[in-house]
Design a protein around this motif. Structure first.
Motif, short mmCIF file in Angstrom:
data_model
loop_
_atom_site.label_atom_id
_atom_site.label_comp_id
_atom_site.label_asym_id
_atom_site.label_seq_id
_atom_site.Cartn_x
_atom_site.Cartn_y
_atom_site.Cartn_z
N ARG A 57 0.83 -1.21 0.00
CA ARG A 57 0.00 0.00 0.00
C ARG A 57 0.86 1.25 0.00
O ARG A 57 0.58 2.22 -0.71
N LEU A 58 1.93 1.24 0.79
CA LEU A 58 2.82 2.40 0.84
C LEU A 58 3.56 2.60 -0.48
O LEU A 58 3.81 3.72 -0.89
N ALA A 59 3.91 1.51 -1.15
CA ALA A 59 4.57 1.62 -2.45
C ALA A 59 3.64 2.27 -3.47
O ALA A 59 4.06 3.13 -4.25
N VAL A 60 2.37 1.88 -3.45
CA VAL A 60 1.39 2.48 -4.36
C VAL A 60 1.21 3.95 -4.02
O VAL A 60 1.19 4.81 -4.92
N LEU A 61 1.08 4.26 -2.74
CA LEU A 61 0.93 5.64 -2.31
C LEU A 61 2.13 6.48 -2.71
O LEU A 61 1.99 7.59 -3.25
N ASP A 62 3.32 5.95 -2.50
CA ASP A 62 4.54 6.65 -2.85
C ASP A 62 4.63 6.88 -4.36
O ASP A 62 4.96 7.98 -4.81
N LYS A 63 4.31 5.85 -5.13
CA LYS A 63 4.36 5.99 -6.59
C LYS A 63 3.38 7.05 -7.08
O LYS A 63 3.74 7.90 -7.91
N THR A 64 2.17 7.03 -6.54
CA THR A 64 1.15 8.00 -6.95
C THR A 64 1.62 9.43 -6.68
O THR A 64 1.55 10.29 -7.56
N HIS A 65 2.09 9.67 -5.48
CA HIS A 65 2.48 11.03 -5.12
C HIS A 65 3.80 11.45 -5.76
O HIS A 65 3.99 12.62 -6.07
N THR A 66 4.68 10.52 -5.99
CA THR A 66 5.93 10.84 -6.69
C THR A 66 5.63 11.25 -8.13
O THR A 66 6.20 12.22 -8.64
N GLU A 67 4.72 10.51 -8.78
CA GLU A 67 4.34 10.86 -10.14
C GLU A 67 3.65 12.22 -10.20
O GLU A 67 3.90 13.03 -11.09
N ALA A 68 2.76 12.49 -9.23
CA ALA A 68 2.06 13.77 -9.20
C ALA A 68 3.05 14.91 -8.98
O ALA A 68 2.96 15.96 -9.64
N LEU A 69 4.00 14.72 -8.08
CA LEU A 69 5.01 15.75 -7.82
C LEU A 69 5.88 15.96 -9.05
O LEU A 69 6.17 17.10 -9.43
N SER A 70 6.26 14.89 -9.69
CA SER A 70 7.09 14.99 -10.90
C SER A 70 6.34 15.74 -11.99
O SER A 70 6.92 16.60 -12.68
N ALA A 71 5.06 15.45 -12.17
CA ALA A 71 4.27 16.13 -13.20
C ALA A 71 4.14 17.62 -12.88
O ALA A 71 4.28 18.47 -13.78
N ALA A 72 3.91 17.95 -11.62
CA ALA A 72 3.78 19.35 -11.24
C ALA A 72 5.10 20.10 -11.42
O ALA A 72 5.12 21.24 -11.88
N GLU A 73 6.20 19.45 -11.06
CA GLU A 73 7.51 20.08 -11.25
C GLU A 73 7.83 20.25 -12.72
O GLU A 73 8.41 21.26 -13.13
N SER A 74 7.44 19.29 -13.54
CA SER A 74 7.66 19.41 -14.99
C SER A 74 6.86 20.57 -15.55
O SER A 74 7.36 21.33 -16.40
N GLU A 75 5.64 20.71 -15.09
CA GLU A 75 4.80 21.83 -15.53
C GLU A 75 5.43 23.16 -15.13
O GLU A 75 5.49 24.11 -15.93
N ASN A 76 5.94 23.22 -13.91
CA ASN A 76 6.59 24.44 -13.44
C ASN A 76 7.86 24.73 -14.25
O ASN A 76 8.14 25.88 -14.60
N ASP A 77 8.63 23.70 -14.54
CA ASP A 77 9.84 23.88 -15.35
C ASP A 77 9.50 24.34 -16.76
O ASP A 77 10.20 25.18 -17.34
N ALA A 78 8.43 23.78 -17.34
CA ALA A 78 8.00 24.20 -18.68
C ALA A 78 7.59 25.66 -18.66
O ALA A 78 7.93 26.43 -19.58
N LEU A 79 6.88 26.06 -17.63
CA LEU A 79 6.49 27.46 -17.48
C LEU A 79 7.72 28.35 -17.35
O LEU A 79 7.81 29.42 -17.97
N ARG A 80 8.69 27.89 -16.59
CA ARG A 80 9.95 28.64 -16.43
C ARG A 80 10.67 28.82 -17.77
O ARG A 80 11.14 29.90 -18.11
N ARG A 81 10.72 27.73 -18.57
CA ARG A 81 11.36 27.81 -19.89
C ARG A 81 10.60 28.75 -20.83
O ARG A 81 11.20 29.52 -21.58
N GLN A 82 9.27 28.68 -20.80
CA GLN A 82 8.46 29.55 -21.65
C GLN A 82 8.65 31.02 -21.28
O GLN A 82 8.73 31.88 -22.17
N LEU A 83 8.74 31.30 -19.99
CA LEU A 83 8.98 32.68 -19.57
C LEU A 83 10.37 33.15 -19.99
O LEU A 83 10.55 34.29 -20.44
N ALA A 84 11.35 32.26 -19.88
CA ALA A 84 12.72 32.62 -20.27
C ALA A 84 12.82 32.84 -21.78
O ALA A 84 13.54 33.73 -22.24
#
Length: 153
Positions: A57-84
């Motif tokens: 259960r913890l592995a599933v929970l960790d995977k879910t939140h790690t993927e969500a965090l990675s997606a959010a950070e990717s979105e933020n990085d894309a926004l940073r690149r677009q602004l630059a």
């Protein structure tokens, strides 16, 4: 002679009964010990199964939140690149005090809300703050999920 034979037969019967009682007592003790060991073994097996299920259960929970965090950070990085690159702009809705227009209303009046573009270093700061908020939100979601799946069971 017949009396000796009966006495010997009676002695052998008593001795046999005594030996049988002794071995019966030992067998009962061994059976009780075996049942206790089986009970402990079942408890240990149940504990191991529970631990394995929690880990899954913890592995599933960790995977879910790690993927969500990675997606959010990717979105933020894309926004940073677009602004630059200048393909995207960041504006702040702000109200600025109106400079003296010669009216008698005083210096306390505010102008209409206008869009103000941020300087490059301010944009980076805003994006850094946004990234921190995203990380903190995901950590909170993970911890809430952990409490719900593990602590409240």
């Amino acid at each position: 002679m017949k009396e000796y034979f009966i006495a010997a037969l009676l002695a052998v019967a008593l001795l046999s009964a005594s030996v049988a009682a002794h071995y019966r007592l030992k067998a009962t003790e061994w059976r009780t010990t075996a049942y206790q060991f089986q009970k402990v073994a079942r408890q240990q097996a149940a504990t191991i199964t529970d631990i394995n299920q929690r880990q899954q259960r913890l592995a599933v929970l960790d995977k879910t939140h790690t993927e969500a965090l990675s997606a959010a950070e990717s979105e933020n990085d894309a926004l940073r690149r677009q602004l630059a690159a200048g393909t995207r702009r960041m504006y702040v809705h702000a109200k600025c005090p109106v400079s003296g227009t010669g009216t008698a209303t005083g210096a306390g009046s505010l102008g209409d809300g206008a869009a103000v573009e941020l300087a490059a270093d301010s944009r980076r700061n805003v994006l850094d703050i946004r990234a921190g908020i995203i990380r903190d939100r995901e950590k909170l979601k993970y911890l809430q999920g952990y409490v719900q799946t593990e602590c409240l069971r």
